[in-house]
Design an enzyme around this catalytic site. Structure first.
Site, PDB file in Angstrom:
ATOM      1  N   LYS A 159       0.840  -1.205   0.000  1.00  0.00           N
ATOM      2  CA  LYS A 159       0.000   0.000   0.000  1.00  0.00           C
ATOM      3  C   LYS A 159       0.874   1.255   0.000  1.00  0.00           C
ATOM      4  O   LYS A 159       2.055   1.189   0.354  1.00  0.00           O
ATOM      5  CB  LYS A 159      -0.922  -0.021   1.223  1.00  0.00           C
ATOM      6  N   MET A 216      12.349  24.936   2.391  1.00  0.00           N
ATOM      7  CA  MET A 216      11.536  24.095   1.509  1.00  0.00           C
ATOM      8  C   MET A 216      12.413  23.263   0.578  1.00  0.00           C
ATOM      9  O   MET A 216      12.169  22.074   0.369  1.00  0.00           O
ATOM     10  CB  MET A 216      10.591  24.978   0.683  1.00  0.00           C
ATOM     11  N   TYR A 249      16.995  30.839   7.329  1.00  0.00           N
ATOM     12  CA  TYR A 249      15.777  31.527   7.783  1.00  0.00           C
ATOM     13  C   TYR A 249      15.710  31.557   9.310  1.00  0.00           C
ATOM     14  O   TYR A 249      16.058  30.576   9.975  1.00  0.00           O
ATOM     15  CB  TYR A 249      14.544  30.770   7.288  1.00  0.00           C
ATOM     16  N   ARG A 300     -10.808  -0.905  14.465  1.00  0.00           N
ATOM     17  CA  ARG A 300     -10.686  -0.144  13.235  1.00  0.00           C
ATOM     18  C   ARG A 300     -11.664  -0.765  12.252  1.00  0.00           C
ATOM     19  O   ARG A 300     -12.856  -0.586  12.403  1.00  0.00           O
ATOM     20  CB  ARG A 300      -9.231  -0.141  12.753  1.00  0.00           C
TER      21      ARG A 300
HETATM   22  C1  LIG Z   1      -0.392  -1.994   6.857  1.00  0.00           C
HETATM   23  C2  LIG Z   1      -0.966  -3.288   7.229  1.00  0.00           C
HETATM   24  C3  LIG Z   1      -0.131  -4.416   7.388  1.00  0.00           C
HETATM   25  C4  LIG Z   1       1.376  -4.351   7.335  1.00  0.00           C
HETATM   26  O1  LIG Z   1       1.879  -3.793   8.545  1.00  0.00           O
HETATM   27  P1  LIG Z   1       3.440  -3.704   8.830  1.00  0.00           P
HETATM   28  O2  LIG Z   1       3.535  -3.283  10.242  1.00  0.00           O
HETATM   29  O3  LIG Z   1       3.992  -2.710   7.883  1.00  0.00           O
HETATM   30  O4  LIG Z   1       3.998  -5.055   8.592  1.00  0.00           O
HETATM   31  C5  LIG Z   1      -0.738  -5.647   7.623  1.00  0.00           C
HETATM   32  N1  LIG Z   1      -2.091  -5.739   7.721  1.00  0.00           N
HETATM   33  C6  LIG Z   1      -2.915  -4.680   7.602  1.00  0.00           C
HETATM   34  C7  LIG Z   1      -4.383  -4.864   7.746  1.00  0.00           C
HETATM   35  C8  LIG Z   1      -2.380  -3.422   7.371  1.00  0.00           C
HETATM   36  O5  LIG Z   1      -3.198  -2.366   7.266  1.00  0.00           O
END
Ligand SMILES: *Cc1c(COP(=O)(O)O)cnc(C)c1O
Length: 409
Positions: free
Chosen positions: A59, A333, A286, A157
């Protein structure tokens, strides 16, 4: 055919090219070591008992590493599939020719489901409404659609509550055109020494599965492990594990068991774009946050908070000629300054490492996370694309193109 009569034939036509990739590399970039990525995947697979599958979590552009390259290598190294957060991410991989299973984490809007069915994206179902909508689409598309049911075992969640999960599982199984392929949950804390809550979550998950087993209806892919649990809770590996951060060579916490040989895949580099000599009493940057007490030599690196570097003042370091050069003044920046008084050999356009290794020194992802009072995940995903990604050691890529397809379940 002459397309631009005004251009002299002695000028190389490449200068007319408008695509970013044809431009000279900006003197600030991220380097993605695909050789290390491949090795990390191999090392993680060695941690797993035979038959335990790997779902590579890619992701957010594979935590900033580039989802397509990471997906290709993970699949080549035997991953069962990839996990993503949203439809755009999954469609980008499908458009690039990845045919392996892609699991969408989180919750889908009803309007997204038709695309998921059309392009064989596996969704997590968390509600009866989604089950019905997906079943209707499966009939329309005349497909048998695999689904994973997400169980909330305490993280609060996504997912159906563990003590209300059985009816949802039964609802999925009652739909002829849906196939209950997987069931999953997610740990709220697996990387810290105290594993009590993770064990409670796992016990709740197992209780649901045992209730299923009593009815003789096994679910082929039970998966719960993120990176922390892959390392620290091996008894929870079940049928498949879902590491993200670990693929990228970074441990989820300082207390986590290390995996020997695992190495960070991403480095951030820049070249010295100016050198300034300050006399005592002169200031830099800055807000006039830095004043030279003694004569100082400063290097300017053309990278700043607009690239994702934390906006800090007089803290942080970079590596130049294998030495640690402290950051001085405030990060701007597009630029930051470091003190190179003690590195007299440093010259214009010498390479600096902002994150990663140079010689025997290293700046870890966690070190930068500390600067911004955050976690490694946040650091990796926050480098911006104006730092062009340079993949290195990817020669072995696509040795076996057939590995990109779906494996038998
Ligand atoms: C992001 C995620 C993972 C991976 O988590 P890591 O700590 O990066 O290994 C696994 N399962 C779900 C549902 C996630 O959202």
């Amino acid at each position: 055919m002459q397309t631009n009569a005004a251009v002299s034939p002695t000028i190389d036509r490449k200068f007319l090219n408008l695509t970013v990739d044809s431009l000279p590399l900006r003197p600030a970039w991220t380097e993605i070591d695909l050789g290390r990525l491949r090795r990390n995947v191999q090392l993680i697979r060695r941690e797993l008992a035979p038959g335990v599958r790997l779902l590579a979590v890619v992701k957010d552009e594979a935590y900033g590493h580039g989802a397509l390259d990471v997906a290709r290598i993970a699949l080549e190294e035997g991953a069962w599939g990839c996990a993503l957060s949203n439809l755009e991410e999954a469609m980008a991989l499908r458009a690039a020719g990845i045919t392996a299973p892609l699991l969408l984490l989180g919750e889908r809007q009803e309007a997204e489901l038709a695309w998921c069915v059309a392009h064989d994206l596996t969704v997590c179902v968390n509600t009866p409404h989604t089950v019905r909508a997906l079943a209707r689409l499966a009939r329309e598309f005349e497909k048998c659609v695999p689904v994973h049911v997400k169980i909330n075992t305490g993280m609060s969640r996504y997912g159906v509550r563990w003590d209300e999960a059985l009816p949802l599982l039964e609802q999925v199984e009652a739909e002829k055109c849906l196939r209950l392929e997987g069931v999953l949950t997610h740990f709220a804390q697996s990387e810290e020494p105290d594993k009590a809550f993770a064990e409670l979550q796992f016990a709740r998950f197992q209780a649901v599965l045992h209730a299923r087993a009593a009815r003789n209806l096994a679910i082929p892919l039970r998966h719960v492990c993120n990176s922390g649990a892959v390392l620290e809770l091996p008894h929870t590996h079940l049928d498949m594990v879902r590491p993200g951060l670990l693929l990228y060579g970074v441990l989820p916490s300082a207390t986590c068991r290390p995996l020997p040989g695992l190495e960070p895949v991403m480095s951030v580099k820049a070249k010295i774009a100016a050198i300034q000599s300050l006399k005592p009493g002169e200031i830099a940057g800055y807000g006039m946050r830095f004043t030279a007490v003694t004569p100082r030599r400063l290097a300017v690196l053309p990278v700043g908070y607009g690239d994702g570097y934390p906006r800090v003042s007089n803290t942080g370091v970079v590596l130049i000629h294998g030495r640690r050069a402290p950051l001085v003044g405030s990060v701007a920046m597009d630029a930051l300054m470091v003190d190179i008084t003690d590195i007299p050999q440093a010259q214009m356009w010498d390479e600096a490492v902002l994150m990663g290794r140079q010689g025997t020194e290293a700046i870890t992802v966690r070190e930068i996370a500390t600067l911004k009072n955050s976690v490694s995940y946040d650091v990796l995903t926050n480098w911006r694309l104006r730092l062009r990604r340079q993949a290195v050691n990817g020669e072995a890529l696509l040795k076996h193109p057939q590995a990109l397809g779906a494996s038998e379940l």
